[in-house]
Write a protein that holds these residues in place. Sequence first.
Motif, mmCIF file in Angstrom:
data_model
loop_
_atom_site.group_PDB
_atom_site.id
_atom_site.type_symbol
_atom_site.label_atom_id
_atom_site.label_comp_id
_atom_site.label_asym_id
_atom_site.label_seq_id
_atom_site.Cartn_x
_atom_site.Cartn_y
_atom_site.Cartn_z
ATOM 1 N N GLY A 257 0.800 -1.212 0.000
ATOM 2 C CA GLY A 257 0.000 0.000 0.000
ATOM 3 C C GLY A 257 0.834 1.263 0.000
ATOM 4 N N TYR A 258 2.007 1.225 0.673
ATOM 5 C CA TYR A 258 2.813 2.451 0.710
ATOM 6 C C TYR A 258 3.351 2.802 -0.664
ATOM 7 C CZ TYR A 258 6.098 6.095 1.451
ATOM 8 O OH TYR A 258 6.746 7.292 1.326
ATOM 9 N N VAL A 259 3.719 1.810 -1.450
ATOM 10 C CA VAL A 259 4.254 2.101 -2.780
ATOM 11 C C VAL A 259 3.194 2.798 -3.622
ATOM 12 C CG1 VAL A 259 5.318 1.128 -4.851
ATOM 13 C CG2 VAL A 259 5.829 0.134 -2.620
ATOM 14 N N LEU A 260 1.925 2.362 -3.476
ATOM 15 C CA LEU A 260 0.842 3.060 -4.163
ATOM 16 C C LEU A 260 0.769 4.508 -3.693
ATOM 17 C CD1 LEU A 260 -2.725 1.903 -4.946
ATOM 18 C CD2 LEU A 260 -2.419 3.975 -3.636
ATOM 19 N N LEU A 261 0.828 4.691 -2.388
ATOM 20 C CA LEU A 261 0.760 6.038 -1.829
ATOM 21 C C LEU A 261 1.897 6.899 -2.358
ATOM 22 C CD1 LEU A 261 -0.924 7.634 0.293
ATOM 23 C CD2 LEU A 261 0.900 7.099 1.915
ATOM 24 N N HIS A 262 3.082 6.321 -2.438
ATOM 25 C CA HIS A 262 4.261 7.049 -2.918
ATOM 26 C C HIS A 262 4.033 7.596 -4.318
ATOM 27 C CE1 HIS A 262 8.568 7.983 -2.669
ATOM 28 N NE2 HIS A 262 8.676 7.590 -3.923
ATOM 29 N N HIS A 263 3.249 6.882 -5.104
ATOM 30 C CA HIS A 263 3.031 7.287 -6.489
ATOM 31 C C HIS A 263 1.820 8.199 -6.682
ATOM 32 C CE1 HIS A 263 5.881 4.013 -7.427
ATOM 33 N NE2 HIS A 263 6.137 4.743 -8.489
ATOM 34 N N VAL A 264 1.041 8.432 -5.620
ATOM 35 C CA VAL A 264 -0.094 9.344 -5.774
ATOM 36 C C VAL A 264 0.126 10.642 -5.009
ATOM 37 C CG1 VAL A 264 -1.713 7.454 -6.141
ATOM 38 C CG2 VAL A 264 -1.404 8.348 -3.832
ATOM 39 N N MET A 265 1.335 10.843 -4.480
ATOM 40 C CA MET A 265 1.616 12.040 -3.697
ATOM 41 C C MET A 265 2.108 13.201 -4.549
ATOM 42 S SD MET A 265 3.219 10.783 -0.069
ATOM 43 C CE MET A 265 4.498 9.725 -0.708
ATOM 44 N N GLY A 266 2.047 13.057 -5.856
ATOM 45 C CA GLY A 266 2.652 14.046 -6.724
ATOM 46 C C GLY A 266 1.881 15.355 -6.824
ATOM 47 N N GLU A 267 2.589 16.344 -7.363
ATOM 48 C CA GLU A 267 2.018 17.666 -7.619
ATOM 49 C C GLU A 267 2.873 18.342 -8.674
ATOM 50 O OE1 GLU A 267 1.789 21.942 -5.303
ATOM 51 O OE2 GLU A 267 1.349 20.121 -4.163
ATOM 52 N N LEU A 268 2.222 19.011 -9.599
ATOM 53 C CA LEU A 268 2.943 19.761 -10.631
ATOM 54 C C LEU A 268 2.334 21.150 -10.757
ATOM 55 C CD1 LEU A 268 3.564 17.319 -13.636
ATOM 56 C CD2 LEU A 268 5.286 18.444 -12.243
ATOM 57 N N GLU A 269 3.162 22.147 -10.524
ATOM 58 C CA GLU A 269 2.742 23.536 -10.687
ATOM 59 C C GLU A 269 1.409 23.811 -9.990
ATOM 60 O OE1 GLU A 269 3.017 24.641 -14.806
ATOM 61 O OE2 GLU A 269 5.062 23.904 -14.986
ATOM 62 N N GLY A 270 1.307 23.297 -8.750
ATOM 63 C CA GLY A 270 0.131 23.536 -7.932
ATOM 64 C C GLY A 270 -1.029 22.591 -8.178
ATOM 65 N N ARG A 271 -0.903 21.683 -9.129
ATOM 66 C CA ARG A 271 -1.989 20.744 -9.431
ATOM 67 C C ARG A 271 -1.740 19.425 -8.703
ATOM 68 N NH1 ARG A 271 -2.878 21.382 -15.989
ATOM 69 N NH2 ARG A 271 -2.215 23.564 -16.168
ATOM 70 N N LYS A 272 -2.516 19.154 -7.676
ATOM 71 C CA LYS A 272 -2.369 17.938 -6.888
ATOM 72 C C LYS A 272 -2.644 16.702 -7.744
ATOM 73 C CE LYS A 272 -1.784 19.582 -2.601
ATOM 74 N NZ LYS A 272 -0.669 19.222 -1.724
ATOM 75 N N GLY A 273 -1.771 15.709 -7.605
ATOM 76 C CA GLY A 273 -1.961 14.443 -8.297
ATOM 77 C C GLY A 273 -1.687 14.475 -9.782
ATOM 78 N N ALA A 274 -1.198 15.614 -10.291
ATOM 79 C CA ALA A 274 -0.961 15.732 -11.742
ATOM 80 C C ALA A 274 0.326 15.021 -12.139
ATOM 81 C CB ALA A 274 -0.884 17.207 -12.138
ATOM 82 N N TRP A 275 0.300 14.433 -13.332
ATOM 83 C CA TRP A 275 1.477 13.821 -13.924
ATOM 84 C C TRP A 275 1.678 14.425 -15.306
ATOM 85 C CZ3 TRP A 275 4.721 9.941 -11.901
ATOM 86 C CH2 TRP A 275 4.336 9.439 -10.645
ATOM 87 N N GLY A 276 2.923 14.502 -15.738
ATOM 88 C CA GLY A 276 3.159 15.102 -17.040
ATOM 89 C C GLY A 276 4.448 14.633 -17.676
ATOM 90 N N TYR A 277 4.628 15.046 -18.926
ATOM 91 C CA TYR A 277 5.850 14.774 -19.670
ATOM 92 C C TYR A 277 6.660 16.061 -19.755
ATOM 93 C CZ TYR A 277 3.217 10.677 -21.339
ATOM 94 O OH TYR A 277 2.486 9.520 -21.418
ATOM 95 N N ALA A 278 7.941 15.961 -19.443
ATOM 96 C CA ALA A 278 8.820 17.113 -19.611
ATOM 97 C C ALA A 278 9.158 17.258 -21.088
ATOM 98 C CB ALA A 278 10.106 16.916 -18.810
#
Length: 578
Positions: A257-278
């Motif tokens: 469960g923690y590994v899942l949590l680790h992957h949903v803790m993201g944030e990009l430019e103020g957007r919680k849970g956002a993922w993107g391509y550089a």
Amino acid sequence: MYCNSMSYFVKYHWISRRTYSKIPRQLKLKYDAVIIGGGHNGLVAAAYLQRAGVNAVVLERRHVIGGAAVTEEIIPGFKFSRASYLLSLLRPQIYNDLELKKHGLKVYFRNPHSFTPILEDNKGQRPRSLVLGTDTAENQRQIAQFSEKDAKAFPEYEEFMNRLVDAIDPLLDAAPVDVASITQGSLSQRLKSLQTLRPLVKAGRTLGSQLPKYYEVLTAPISKILDQWFESEPLKCTLATDAVIGAMSCPDTPGSGYVLLHHVMGELEGRKGAWGYAEGGMGMVSNAIAKSAMAAGAEIYTEMPVEQVLVDSSGKARGVVLQDGTEIQSRMVLSNATPHHTFLKLTPKEQLPVDFIKRISQFDAKSPVTKINVAVDRLPNFVSLPNKADGKPLPHHQCSIHLNSESMHLLNEAFDDACRGEPSSRPMIELSIPSSLDPTIAPPGCHAISLFTQYTPYHLRDGQQWNEEEKNRYADTVFDWIEKYAPGFKSSVIGRDILTPPDLERVFGLSGGNIFHGSMSLDQLYFARPIATFSNYRSPIKGLYLCGSGAHPGGGVMGAPGRNAALVAVQDLKRAVF
């Protein structure tokens, strides 16, 4: 749409092969701090050290900076994020402090987030698929194809998980509690060290009366948690992939469960849970960090492999020795290498306690991952969501595309294969197409595809080796499965780059091929990362710090280990403890 890939060739972003600088510099023989390895955490550490007035130099063994966050042109005209491939976990404070947008980082946001096509005989109808994104109502409509009950429960599940994210998030930006100072230091040291308990206390307050439920999320198998919330396998399996990705574990493994949590803790430019391509690939993330560090005065050199950490007669780190014998003196050394490489290869063993060496040797770095980078001359055409006539990307092409993810038992079976020393016969595949949003990384009409696959053991059964024949056999298995979901995929392939766990270790220095520098299991987190008595970036060698993903809070393109280690090192320097 036809793609003529050979007519495009984009050179590396390097100005010089010896120094990442517009004006070539001469490597000096003395600095305040030497950082071993130019991965993103090492670059972050250099930036924060330099901003604090500590003259820092980064020494990278490869010809390109970035470590696993790198862009490489393996096939002419195609720029691949060769190892790490998505951006979300980079800490917001680092993003802002280092002014990464100013230094050239541009992000393409993905929405929707995930696409799970289903292999099924749907009574002559088109097979179903599950697409999840930011629109709650649309998510519920998608889930309702499989379960009305799950569709109603999903918003509550997300709210539940987000509360846990809010509680744990502050723990990522500070060193773990300094147990030694609290229990063994002077009275003033103990009182001051009690401040390190604040993030833990705050986390407990955030979780409140539901703390026992959240404790279960962190310690139980993710299959148990998801079974409590949902009944439909495609939804549970799609969510479970985040709990096992990069980990030699399965949904039935306690603590997944923690590994899942680790992957949903993201944030990009103020957007919680956002993922993107550089834009330009993950190497552009590292480039932006490097530019920020250099703007502050740090120096960064490539093709400068470190052979050994220099330790003086008093047991203090005093610099490094390069592979060519050059000695670089410094007041401190920060290693962005893995714990195994830092302490078992670079540090003189006679300077380390026997028990410390033993425990580092036991630090689990098993990996299930084989990364395959693929150049294709057209978009994959999925049976469940066919392409339009113009062949242009559709929303589901932006996603993490989960294949062989119809049910959690498929992940368990794939894991069991690897435990027997066999590459999975039906591997878990996360397929991403960054060129669906970023036009700079592939010729027009063509696409660069990232395949993050598991499970593949480091050591094959009966002493077999990962030679080219075995690598291609496994890649063929992966491609055969993709073909079932997207007929015509195999005929679209121009070229491929296969990186098994031994390849990830050889190319990127990832011990065991582990993308996190070591397992993110509960016994190797927080107080116990990399080992219980040295979880605060320090080591038995005064002035030698661990600043890579093998330290708290762990792996992913976060930057937190680099920043936290730098702040601890600066604090020690001010206190003149070495």
